[in-house]
Design a protein around this motif. Structure first.
Motif, PDB file in Angstrom:
ATOM      1  N   CYS A   9      64.935  30.521-140.182  1.00  0.00           N
ATOM      2  CA  CYS A   9      65.143  31.509-140.605  1.00  0.00           C
ATOM      3  C   CYS A   9      65.970  31.969-139.602  1.00  0.00           C
ATOM      4  O   CYS A   9      65.426  32.875-138.561  1.00  0.00           O
ATOM      5  N   GLY A  10      67.439  32.691-140.603  1.00  0.00           N
ATOM      6  CA  GLY A  10      68.193  33.160-140.009  1.00  0.00           C
ATOM      7  C   GLY A  10      69.858  32.358-139.272  1.00  0.00           C
ATOM      8  O   GLY A  10      69.334  31.664-137.946  1.00  0.00           O
ATOM      9  N   VAL A  11      71.135  32.114-139.521  1.00  0.00           N
ATOM     10  CA  VAL A  11      71.194  30.997-138.568  1.00  0.00           C
ATOM     11  C   VAL A  11      72.912  31.781-138.424  1.00  0.00           C
ATOM     12  O   VAL A  11      74.270  31.378-138.348  1.00  0.00           O
ATOM     13  N   GLY A  12      72.543  32.577-137.566  1.00  0.00           N
ATOM     14  CA  GLY A  12      73.575  33.548-136.720  1.00  0.00           C
ATOM     15  C   GLY A  12      73.579  32.218-135.426  1.00  0.00           C
ATOM     16  O   GLY A  12      73.526  31.184-135.465  1.00  0.00           O
ATOM     17  N   ASP A  35      69.097  31.971-144.561  1.00  0.00           N
ATOM     18  CA  ASP A  35      70.169  33.050-144.348  1.00  0.00           C
ATOM     19  C   ASP A  35      70.459  33.532-145.927  1.00  0.00           C
ATOM     20  O   ASP A  35      71.015  33.047-146.371  1.00  0.00           O
ATOM     21  N   VAL A  36      70.217  34.784-145.440  1.00  0.00           N
ATOM     22  CA  VAL A  36      70.883  35.332-146.507  1.00  0.00           C
ATOM     23  C   VAL A  36      72.226  35.410-147.416  1.00  0.00           C
ATOM     24  O   VAL A  36      73.438  35.773-147.418  1.00  0.00           O
ATOM     25  N   PHE A  53      69.587  24.586-147.633  1.00  0.00           N
ATOM     26  CA  PHE A  53      69.932  25.848-147.550  1.00  0.00           C
ATOM     27  C   PHE A  53      69.240  26.649-148.192  1.00  0.00           C
ATOM     28  O   PHE A  53      69.179  26.200-150.100  1.00  0.00           O
ATOM     29  N   PHE A  54      68.755  28.097-147.837  1.00  0.00           N
ATOM     30  CA  PHE A  54      67.571  28.603-148.755  1.00  0.00           C
ATOM     31  C   PHE A  54      68.273  29.965-148.473  1.00  0.00           C
ATOM     32  O   PHE A  54      68.383  30.201-147.333  1.00  0.00           O
ATOM     33  N   ALA A  55      68.644  30.829-149.946  1.00  0.00           N
ATOM     34  CA  ALA A  55      69.168  32.146-149.356  1.00  0.00           C
ATOM     35  C   ALA A  55      68.282  33.465-148.929  1.00  0.00           C
ATOM     36  O   ALA A  55      68.734  34.302-149.057  1.00  0.00           O
ATOM     37  N   SER A  56      66.861  32.891-148.998  1.00  0.00           N
ATOM     38  CA  SER A  56      65.571  34.125-148.451  1.00  0.00           C
ATOM     39  C   SER A  56      64.494  32.852-147.567  1.00  0.00           C
ATOM     40  O   SER A  56      64.274  32.212-148.416  1.00  0.00           O
ATOM     41  N   LEU A  57      63.864  33.881-146.874  1.00  0.00           N
ATOM     42  CA  LEU A  57      62.202  33.050-146.360  1.00  0.00           C
ATOM     43  C   LEU A  57      61.376  33.239-148.016  1.00  0.00           C
ATOM     44  O   LEU A  57      60.472  31.839-148.012  1.00  0.00           O
ATOM     45  N   GLU A  58      61.632  34.506-148.819  1.00  0.00           N
ATOM     46  CA  GLU A  58      60.367  33.654-150.052  1.00  0.00           C
ATOM     47  C   GLU A  58      60.842  32.435-150.748  1.00  0.00           C
ATOM     48  O   GLU A  58      60.081  31.835-151.405  1.00  0.00           O
ATOM     49  N   ALA A  59      61.936  32.016-151.007  1.00  0.00           N
ATOM     50  CA  ALA A  59      63.369  30.559-151.787  1.00  0.00           C
ATOM     51  C   ALA A  59      61.842  29.821-150.844  1.00  0.00           C
ATOM     52  O   ALA A  59      61.897  28.511-151.058  1.00  0.00           O
ATOM     53  N   THR A  71      61.086  28.773-137.143  1.00  0.00           N
ATOM     54  CA  THR A  71      61.908  29.476-136.279  1.00  0.00           C
ATOM     55  C   THR A  71      62.885  30.961-136.924  1.00  0.00           C
ATOM     56  O   THR A  71      63.163  30.908-137.694  1.00  0.00           O
ATOM     57  N   VAL A  72      62.285  32.310-136.432  1.00  0.00           N
ATOM     58  CA  VAL A  72      62.347  33.556-136.585  1.00  0.00           C
ATOM     59  C   VAL A  72      64.025  33.444-136.064  1.00  0.00           C
ATOM     60  O   VAL A  72      63.425  33.939-134.798  1.00  0.00           O
ATOM     61  N   ALA A  73      65.013  33.764-136.368  1.00  0.00           N
ATOM     62  CA  ALA A  73      66.076  33.974-135.598  1.00  0.00           C
ATOM     63  C   ALA A  73      66.896  35.252-136.365  1.00  0.00           C
ATOM     64  O   ALA A  73      68.449  35.225-136.188  1.00  0.00           O
ATOM     65  N   THR A  74      66.760  36.063-136.806  1.00  0.00           N
ATOM     66  CA  THR A  74      67.370  37.490-137.700  1.00  0.00           C
ATOM     67  C   THR A  74      66.985  38.301-136.890  1.00  0.00           C
ATOM     68  O   THR A  74      66.365  38.251-136.469  1.00  0.00           O
ATOM     69  N   PRO A  75      68.007  39.780-137.297  1.00  0.00           N
ATOM     70  CA  PRO A  75      67.852  41.001-136.870  1.00  0.00           C
ATOM     71  C   PRO A  75      66.138  40.891-136.368  1.00  0.00           C
ATOM     72  O   PRO A  75      64.953  40.763-137.469  1.00  0.00           O
ATOM     73  N   ASN A  76      66.261  41.377-135.287  1.00  0.00           N
ATOM     74  CA  ASN A  76      64.798  42.165-134.659  1.00  0.00           C
ATOM     75  C   ASN A  76      63.621  42.399-135.748  1.00  0.00           C
ATOM     76  O   ASN A  76      63.019  42.037-135.171  1.00  0.00           O
ATOM     77  N   GLY A  77      63.813  44.028-136.494  1.00  0.00           N
ATOM     78  CA  GLY A  77      63.365  44.531-136.840  1.00  0.00           C
ATOM     79  C   GLY A  77      62.603  43.672-138.606  1.00  0.00           C
ATOM     80  O   GLY A  77      61.648  43.987-139.375  1.00  0.00           O
ATOM     81  N   LEU A  78      63.135  42.572-139.146  1.00  0.00           N
ATOM     82  CA  LEU A  78      63.019  41.614-139.586  1.00  0.00           C
ATOM     83  C   LEU A  78      61.635  39.952-138.783  1.00  0.00           C
ATOM     84  O   LEU A  78      61.173  39.912-139.532  1.00  0.00           O
ATOM     85  N   HIS A  79      61.547  39.980-137.592  1.00  0.00           N
ATOM     86  CA  HIS A  79      60.563  39.027-136.914  1.00  0.00           C
ATOM     87  C   HIS A  79      59.255  39.622-137.572  1.00  0.00           C
ATOM     88  O   HIS A  79      58.406  38.093-137.817  1.00  0.00           O
ATOM     89  N   ALA A  80      58.860  40.803-137.382  1.00  0.00           N
ATOM     90  CA  ALA A  80      57.649  40.667-137.555  1.00  0.00           C
ATOM     91  C   ALA A  80      56.926  40.312-139.419  1.00  0.00           C
ATOM     92  O   ALA A  80      56.213  39.507-139.372  1.00  0.00           O
TER      93      ALA A  80
END
Length: 337
Positions: A9-12, A35-36, A53-59, A71-80
């Motif tokens: 989740c998060g493909v930067g 990735d959004v 590929f999915f546009a959201s974790l929910e999807a 694996t969570v590799a998104t912006p810090n505030g989304l990790h939790a």
């Protein structure tokens, strides 16, 4: 398909690194990417053919292929919230640093992992650096005797090439601060090797990031070690043009030592009583982000540790409880802002 199945989740930059290493690792399989930014889909399809590929974790959680690890590799505030969602879905979770931006959120991750019986791994790649592993060993063996002083210097360049307008980096809500995004793995090294700290005092300055970030670019932190001794953490991202150094100096009862280099990647000084520094394995090169660089690229060891632990052949190098402790220490430092 075989081995431990990963969804990212998060493909930067870092998420893509995870994906590339997982796709090459013999004990792992990459089953999905999230990735959004849907504009990434064509290049990801070319690089990782056949991986949906999915546009959201929910999807993904609703419709995606079965996985073992998120694996969570998104912006810090989304990790939790994303880590908690993965755990509740029955997935083990790997979280890029930091685990969260608040102690309460990190505690929720730890509690959810206990409730669901899943594992949480924090990416603290400094632990795999040969000089850091050596330092941990000599401290644990008692070769230093009583530790007197520890001094961390983290002087990096993070300018407009890094803090791009319109991005999440530099925002209080999603980034959280210089200690969270840039230097949490050095706080982890402090805690891992020397234990918890107390009597914290700190000063913060914003020298040249006023138009780039919503928080400080430099800080001077002093503290005492609960095990005895005192320390300082001096950090800055205001360095001109390129990184200067990451270093750790230790003055102790039975000698002194210094880890240095741009990424704390070498033992620069070692003078300990009745001890000769053994040859150490070479340190991996730094993560290269083009115009700027990060710390040593030790993600392949992270993935190896996750695979071996999920298959019950090893244990987590950095667990959720330790990730929580790093968040708590940073929060205590930032309470002085």
């Amino acid at each position: 398909m075989s081995g431990v199945r990963f969804v990212i989740c998060g493909v930067g930059h870092i998420g893509r690194r995870h994906a590339a290493l997982i796709s090459r690792y013999p004990g792992a399989t990459l089953v999905a990417l999230i990735d959004v930014r849907q504009e990434l889909q064509p290049s990801l399809a070319a690089e990782f053919p056949g991986v949906p590929f999915f546009a959201s974790l929910e999807a993904y959680l609703a419709h995606g292929p079965v996985a073992d690890v998120l694996t969570v590799a998104t912006p810090n505030g989304l990790h939790a919230p994303q880590a908690v969602a993965g755990l509740r879905h029955g997935l083990h979770v790997v979280v890029e640093k930091p685990l969260a931006l608040a102690q309460a959120d990190a505690e929720t991750i730890v509690q959810t992992a206990l409730q669901t019986g899943r594992l949480v791994f924090c990416v603290m790649q400094n632990r795999y650096s040969p000089p850091a592993a050596w330092l941990k060993q000599v401290v644990d063996e008692g070769r230093l005797g009583q530790v007197y002083l520890v001094q961390f210097n983290c002087f990096w360049n993070r300018d407009a090439r890094y803090y791009k307008a319109g991005g999440w980096k530099g925002s209080q809500e999603l980034d959280g601060g210089t200690l969270f995004t840039q230097f949490s793995h050095f706080v982890d090294l402090l805690y891992w090797v020397f234990g918890d700290i107390t009597n914290i005092d700190a000063r913060f300055r914003d020298f040249n990031h006023a138009g780039l970030t919503e928080f400080e670019d430099s800080g001077l932190v002093t503290f005492d070690l609960l095990r005895g001794g005192s320390g300082t953490l001096q950090y800055s991202t205001a360095v001109w043009d390129r990184n200067l150094e990451s270093s750790l100096t230790v003055v102790a009862e039975h000698g002194s030592l210094k880890l240095g280099g741009q990424y704390m990647d070498k033992v620069e000084y070692c003078h300990l009583r009745d001890y000769t520094l053994p040859p150490l394995p070479p340190t991996n090169p730094a993560n290269d982000y083009g115009p700027y660089q990060g710390s040593a690229a030790n993600h392949v060891q992270v993935i190896e540790n996750v695979v071996e632990t999920v298959l019950q052949r090893s244990c987590a190098t950095t667990n959720a409880q330790e990730g929580l402790k790093v968040v708590e220490i940073i929060e205590r430092i930032y309470a002085l802002r």
